[in-house]
Design a protein around this motif. Structure first.
Motif, PDB file in Angstrom:
ATOM      1  N   LEU A  62       9.900   3.521   3.688  1.00 33.16           N
ATOM      2  CA  LEU A  62       9.053   2.593   2.947  1.00 33.16           C
ATOM      3  C   LEU A  62       7.674   2.579   3.596  1.00 33.16           C
ATOM      4  CD1 LEU A  62       8.575   0.235   0.909  1.00 33.16           C
ATOM      5  CD2 LEU A  62       9.451  -1.288   2.666  1.00 33.16           C
ATOM      6  N   GLU A  63       6.673   2.898   2.807  1.00 33.39           N
ATOM      7  CA  GLU A  63       5.300   2.918   3.295  1.00 33.39           C
ATOM      8  C   GLU A  63       4.410   2.286   2.227  1.00 33.39           C
ATOM      9  OE1 GLU A  63       2.094   6.444   4.386  1.00 33.39           O
ATOM     10  OE2 GLU A  63       4.230   6.903   4.298  1.00 33.39           O
ATOM     11  N   VAL A  64       3.520   1.423   2.648  1.00 31.29           N
ATOM     12  CA  VAL A  64       2.589   0.774   1.726  1.00 31.29           C
ATOM     13  C   VAL A  64       1.187   0.952   2.304  1.00 31.29           C
ATOM     14  CG1 VAL A  64       1.894  -1.385   0.624  1.00 31.29           C
ATOM     15  CG2 VAL A  64       4.323  -0.922   1.025  1.00 31.29           C
ATOM     16  N   GLY A  65       0.311   1.537   1.499  1.00 31.30           N
ATOM     17  CA  GLY A  65      -1.057   1.766   1.946  1.00 31.30           C
ATOM     18  C   GLY A  65      -2.055   1.079   1.028  1.00 31.30           C
ATOM     19  N   VAL A  66      -3.121   0.563   1.632  1.00 34.01           N
ATOM     20  CA  VAL A  66      -4.193  -0.076   0.880  1.00 34.01           C
ATOM     21  C   VAL A  66      -5.365   0.898   0.824  1.00 34.01           C
ATOM     22  CG1 VAL A  66      -5.837  -1.994   0.870  1.00 34.01           C
ATOM     23  CG2 VAL A  66      -3.455  -2.391   1.533  1.00 34.01           C
ATOM     24  N   ASP A  67      -5.913   1.088  -0.366  1.00 31.91           N
ATOM     25  CA  ASP A  67      -7.016   2.016  -0.575  1.00 31.91           C
ATOM     26  C   ASP A  67      -8.229   1.634   0.269  1.00 31.91           C
ATOM     27  OD1 ASP A  67      -8.336   4.187  -2.150  1.00 31.91           O
ATOM     28  OD2 ASP A  67      -9.599   2.503  -2.762  1.00 31.91           O
ATOM     29  N   VAL A  68      -8.850   2.635   0.893  1.00 37.37           N
ATOM     30  CA  VAL A  68     -10.036   2.389   1.716  1.00 37.37           C
ATOM     31  C   VAL A  68     -11.321   2.853   1.035  1.00 37.37           C
ATOM     32  CG1 VAL A  68      -8.794   2.439   3.908  1.00 37.37           C
ATOM     33  CG2 VAL A  68      -9.753   4.554   2.997  1.00 37.37           C
ATOM     34  N   ILE A  69     -11.209   3.657  -0.011  1.00 36.99           N
ATOM     35  CA  ILE A  69     -12.399   4.177  -0.702  1.00 36.99           C
ATOM     36  C   ILE A  69     -12.977   3.132  -1.653  1.00 36.99           C
ATOM     37  CG2 ILE A  69     -13.269   5.985  -2.247  1.00 36.99           C
ATOM     38  CD1 ILE A  69     -12.460   7.160   0.394  1.00 36.99           C
ATOM     39  N   ARG A  70     -12.089   2.449  -2.390  1.00 32.82           N
ATOM     40  CA  ARG A  70     -12.472   1.385  -3.323  1.00 32.82           C
ATOM     41  C   ARG A  70     -13.414   1.884  -4.420  1.00 32.82           C
ATOM     42  NH1 ARG A  70      -9.653  -3.146  -3.056  1.00 32.82           N
ATOM     43  NH2 ARG A  70     -11.453  -4.285  -3.752  1.00 32.82           N
ATOM     44  N   SER A  71     -13.164   3.087  -4.932  1.00 31.97           N
ATOM     45  CA  SER A  71     -13.964   3.599  -6.042  1.00 31.97           C
ATOM     46  C   SER A  71     -13.390   3.087  -7.360  1.00 31.97           C
ATOM     47  CB  SER A  71     -13.993   5.129  -6.040  1.00 31.97           C
ATOM     48  OG  SER A  71     -12.768   5.652  -6.507  1.00 31.97           O
ATOM     49  N   GLU A  72     -14.125   3.287  -8.424  1.00 31.65           N
ATOM     50  CA  GLU A  72     -13.700   2.836  -9.749  1.00 31.65           C
ATOM     51  C   GLU A  72     -12.354   3.454 -10.148  1.00 31.65           C
ATOM     52  OE1 GLU A  72     -13.571   0.751 -13.156  1.00 31.65           O
ATOM     53  OE2 GLU A  72     -15.087   0.486 -11.599  1.00 31.65           O
ATOM     54  N   SER A 105      -9.981   4.484  -8.089  1.00 34.30           N
ATOM     55  CA  SER A 105      -8.945   4.279  -7.065  1.00 34.30           C
ATOM     56  C   SER A 105      -7.913   3.248  -7.496  1.00 34.30           C
ATOM     57  CB  SER A 105      -9.572   3.784  -5.761  1.00 34.30           C
ATOM     58  OG  SER A 105     -10.408   4.738  -5.188  1.00 34.30           O
ATOM     59  N   ALA A 106      -6.675   3.480  -7.089  1.00 33.63           N
ATOM     60  CA  ALA A 106      -5.658   2.433  -7.141  1.00 33.63           C
ATOM     61  C   ALA A 106      -5.906   1.536  -5.934  1.00 33.63           C
ATOM     62  CB  ALA A 106      -4.270   3.046  -7.086  1.00 33.63           C
ATOM     63  N   ASP A 107      -5.417   0.305  -5.985  1.00 39.04           N
ATOM     64  CA  ASP A 107      -5.609  -0.620  -4.868  1.00 39.04           C
ATOM     65  C   ASP A 107      -4.545  -0.462  -3.790  1.00 39.04           C
ATOM     66  OD1 ASP A 107      -7.918  -2.032  -5.978  1.00 39.04           O
ATOM     67  OD2 ASP A 107      -6.498  -2.763  -7.472  1.00 39.04           O
ATOM     68  N   ILE A 108      -3.315  -0.167  -4.221  1.00 33.92           N
ATOM     69  CA  ILE A 108      -2.184  -0.058  -3.294  1.00 33.92           C
ATOM     70  C   ILE A 108      -1.332   1.141  -3.682  1.00 33.92           C
ATOM     71  CG2 ILE A 108      -0.065  -1.175  -2.458  1.00 33.92           C
ATOM     72  CD1 ILE A 108      -1.366  -3.859  -2.978  1.00 33.92           C
ATOM     73  N   ALA A 109      -0.843   1.857  -2.669  1.00 32.29           N
ATOM     74  CA  ALA A 109       0.097   2.950  -2.883  1.00 32.29           C
ATOM     75  C   ALA A 109       1.413   2.592  -2.201  1.00 32.29           C
ATOM     76  CB  ALA A 109      -0.435   4.254  -2.302  1.00 32.29           C
ATOM     77  N   LEU A 110       2.497   2.802  -2.926  1.00 32.39           N
ATOM     78  CA  LEU A 110       3.849   2.604  -2.392  1.00 32.39           C
ATOM     79  C   LEU A 110       4.522   3.966  -2.336  1.00 32.39           C
ATOM     80  CD1 LEU A 110       6.389   0.804  -1.718  1.00 32.39           C
ATOM     81  CD2 LEU A 110       6.854   0.860  -4.183  1.00 32.39           C
ATOM     82  N   VAL A 111       5.034   4.335  -1.160  1.00 30.12           N
ATOM     83  CA  VAL A 111       5.771   5.587  -1.001  1.00 30.12           C
ATOM     84  C   VAL A 111       7.149   5.229  -0.458  1.00 30.12           C
ATOM     85  CG1 VAL A 111       5.864   7.852   0.119  1.00 30.12           C
ATOM     86  CG2 VAL A 111       3.642   6.845  -0.494  1.00 30.12           C
ATOM     87  N   THR A 112       8.181   5.584  -1.226  1.00 32.36           N
ATOM     88  CA  THR A 112       9.554   5.331  -0.794  1.00 32.36           C
ATOM     89  C   THR A 112      10.347   6.626  -0.892  1.00 32.36           C
ATOM     90  OG1 THR A 112      10.105   4.599  -3.036  1.00 32.36           O
ATOM     91  CG2 THR A 112       9.590   2.886  -1.432  1.00 32.36           C
ATOM     92  N   LYS A 113      11.408   6.713  -0.107  1.00 30.31           N
ATOM     93  CA  LYS A 113      12.284   7.893  -0.127  1.00 30.31           C
ATOM     94  C   LYS A 113      13.729   7.439  -0.207  1.00 30.31           C
ATOM     95  CE  LYS A 113       9.110  10.867   2.358  1.00 30.31           C
ATOM     96  NZ  LYS A 113       8.950  12.124   1.669  1.00 30.31           N
ATOM     97  N   GLN A 155       0.810  -6.366  -0.802  1.00 29.52           N
ATOM     98  CA  GLN A 155       1.251  -5.468   0.268  1.00 29.52           C
ATOM     99  C   GLN A 155       2.419  -6.079   1.047  1.00 29.52           C
ATOM    100  OE1 GLN A 155      -1.558  -4.970   3.496  1.00 29.52           O
ATOM    101  NE2 GLN A 155      -0.721  -2.967   4.024  1.00 29.52           N
ATOM    102  N   GLU A 156       2.295  -7.349   1.398  1.00 29.72           N
ATOM    103  CA  GLU A 156       3.361  -8.013   2.161  1.00 29.72           C
ATOM    104  C   GLU A 156       4.657  -8.081   1.364  1.00 29.72           C
ATOM    105  OE1 GLU A 156       1.635 -11.749   3.334  1.00 29.72           O
ATOM    106  OE2 GLU A 156       0.403 -10.789   4.894  1.00 29.72           O
TER     107      GLU A 156
END
Length: 96
Positions: free
Chosen positions: A38-48, A50-58, A22-23
């Motif tokens: 630039l946005e970086v999010g860490v998954d909070v659901i943690r299901s099988e 799920s991705a661990d990290i999402a990157l959103v850029t424009k 993330q950093e």
């Protein structure tokens, strides 16, 4: 405007491994000039499924997105590291 979304599934999905990734993703802010958002999010659901990290850029244009892909900091530092620590990566790019 072009939105580029990337979902990362890490090999080491520990809190430490996720924080380091993330950093590094956030470190592109101010170093990659064509980034408009630039946005970086860490998954909070943690299901099988799920991705661990999402990157959103424009970007202002498709040309700027393409320039981002080969930008030295993104390509040589960030993308190279992410490839080394991920078991799966998926992306979507769209206008709007």
């Amino acid at each position: 405007m072009i939105t580029h979304i990337v979902l990362f599934k890490l090999k080491d999905a520990t809190a430490e491994g996720i924080q380091k990734a993330q950093e590094l993703l956030l470190s592109m802010d101010g170093k990659v000039e064509m980034l408009r958002h630039l946005e970086v999010g860490v998954d909070v659901i943690r299901s099988e499924r799920s991705a661990d990290i999402a990157l959103v850029t424009k970007f202002d244009s498709l040309a700027d997105l393409q320039a981002y892909q080969v930008h030295p900091y993104h390509a040589n530092e960030v993308a190279a590291y992410m490839r080394s620590v991920c078991s799966q990566v998926v992306a979507a790019d769209y206008e709007g």
